[in-house]
Design a protein around this motif. Structure first.
Motif, PDB file in Angstrom:
ATOM      1  N   LEU A  27       0.832  -1.210   0.000  1.00 29.28           N
ATOM      2  CA  LEU A  27       0.000   0.000   0.000  1.00 29.28           C
ATOM      3  C   LEU A  27       0.864   1.256   0.000  1.00 29.28           C
ATOM      4  O   LEU A  27       0.542   2.236  -0.668  1.00 29.28           O
ATOM      5  CB  LEU A  27      -0.931   0.007   1.224  1.00 29.28           C
ATOM      6  CG  LEU A  27      -2.138  -0.892   1.136  1.00 29.28           C
ATOM      7  CD1 LEU A  27      -2.766  -1.065   2.507  1.00 29.28           C
ATOM      8  CD2 LEU A  27      -3.155  -0.335   0.159  1.00 29.28           C
ATOM      9  N   GLU A  67      -0.348   2.376  -3.349  1.00 32.42           N
ATOM     10  CA  GLU A  67      -1.624   2.965  -2.939  1.00 32.42           C
ATOM     11  C   GLU A  67      -2.823   2.045  -3.171  1.00 32.42           C
ATOM     12  O   GLU A  67      -3.746   2.032  -2.383  1.00 32.42           O
ATOM     13  CB  GLU A  67      -1.900   4.303  -3.627  1.00 32.42           C
ATOM     14  CG  GLU A  67      -0.997   5.412  -3.196  1.00 32.42           C
ATOM     15  CD  GLU A  67      -1.445   6.756  -3.694  1.00 32.42           C
ATOM     16  OE1 GLU A  67      -1.239   7.731  -2.971  1.00 32.42           O
ATOM     17  OE2 GLU A  67      -2.001   6.836  -4.817  1.00 32.42           O
ATOM     18  N   SER A  84      -8.067  -4.269   6.225  1.00 35.61           N
ATOM     19  CA  SER A  84      -8.193  -2.809   6.101  1.00 35.61           C
ATOM     20  C   SER A  84      -8.071  -2.131   7.461  1.00 35.61           C
ATOM     21  O   SER A  84      -7.492  -1.054   7.566  1.00 35.61           O
ATOM     22  CB  SER A  84      -9.509  -2.429   5.427  1.00 35.61           C
ATOM     23  OG  SER A  84     -10.599  -2.654   6.292  1.00 35.61           O
ATOM     24  N   SER A  90      -6.555   1.206   5.906  1.00 35.63           N
ATOM     25  CA  SER A  90      -6.886   1.459   4.504  1.00 35.63           C
ATOM     26  C   SER A  90      -8.389   1.306   4.296  1.00 35.63           C
ATOM     27  O   SER A  90      -9.124   0.984   5.227  1.00 35.63           O
ATOM     28  CB  SER A  90      -6.120   0.477   3.607  1.00 35.63           C
ATOM     29  OG  SER A  90      -6.448  -0.854   3.937  1.00 35.63           O
ATOM     30  N   TYR A 111      -7.260   0.450  -0.686  1.00 37.51           N
ATOM     31  CA  TYR A 111      -6.649   1.720  -1.078  1.00 37.51           C
ATOM     32  C   TYR A 111      -6.234   2.487   0.174  1.00 37.51           C
ATOM     33  O   TYR A 111      -6.969   2.543   1.160  1.00 37.51           O
ATOM     34  CB  TYR A 111      -7.629   2.578  -1.873  1.00 37.51           C
ATOM     35  CG  TYR A 111      -7.130   3.991  -2.085  1.00 37.51           C
ATOM     36  CD1 TYR A 111      -6.172   4.276  -3.043  1.00 37.51           C
ATOM     37  CD2 TYR A 111      -7.596   5.033  -1.293  1.00 37.51           C
ATOM     38  CE1 TYR A 111      -5.691   5.566  -3.219  1.00 37.51           C
ATOM     39  CE2 TYR A 111      -7.120   6.328  -1.463  1.00 37.51           C
ATOM     40  CZ  TYR A 111      -6.172   6.578  -2.429  1.00 37.51           C
ATOM     41  OH  TYR A 111      -5.690   7.851  -2.601  1.00 37.51           O
ATOM     42  N   ARG A 112      -5.052   3.070   0.110  1.00 39.49           N
ATOM     43  CA  ARG A 112      -4.587   3.999   1.134  1.00 39.49           C
ATOM     44  C   ARG A 112      -3.604   4.953   0.481  1.00 39.49           C
ATOM     45  O   ARG A 112      -2.695   4.531  -0.227  1.00 39.49           O
ATOM     46  CB  ARG A 112      -3.894   3.260   2.276  1.00 39.49           C
ATOM     47  CG  ARG A 112      -3.438   4.218   3.397  1.00 39.49           C
ATOM     48  CD  ARG A 112      -2.734   3.510   4.503  1.00 39.49           C
ATOM     49  NE  ARG A 112      -1.399   3.144   4.034  1.00 39.49           N
ATOM     50  CZ  ARG A 112      -0.655   2.200   4.591  1.00 39.49           C
ATOM     51  NH1 ARG A 112      -1.110   1.509   5.601  1.00 39.49           N
ATOM     52  NH2 ARG A 112       0.548   1.930   4.116  1.00 39.49           N
TER      53      ARG A 112
END
Length: 98
Positions: free
Chosen positions: A40, A44, A66, A71, A84-85
């Protein structure tokens, strides 16, 4: 960070071309936290897969991972899910969300 509907749609379209880089197996979610966190930070957007022998549901694994990586879950389809982060690194090209 809460994603809007248009941001989720944008990230889903980017996920289509990705191959899973993190695989959750028998050892569970805790075994892949460091790998997922590093992915990540570098990319990302990460696609993960859950093996049949793990005993986990993909949605449960996505929520657990997550939380541990701070994230957002983008999508869950079958045995795969995407996270996603936003990265804090300056040398990585960041995804520009709408």
């Amino acid at each position: 960070m809460e994603l809007t509907g248009s941001q989720i749609r944008q990230l889903r379209s980017l996920c289509n071309s990705l191959k899973p880089t993190v695989t959750i197996g028998r050892a569970g979610v805790e075994a892949v936290v460091e790998a997922a966190d590093a992915s990540l930070e570098a990319h990302e957007l990460v696609k993960c897969s859950v093996q049949n022998n793990s005993g986990l549901d993909a949605r449960d694994a996505a929520i657990a991972l997550s939380r541990l990586t701070h994230s957002e879950v983008v999508q869950v389809i079958g045995h795969k899910f995407s996270l996603y982060r936003e990265t804090s690194r300056d040398d990585v090209e960041k995804i520009k969300l709408v």
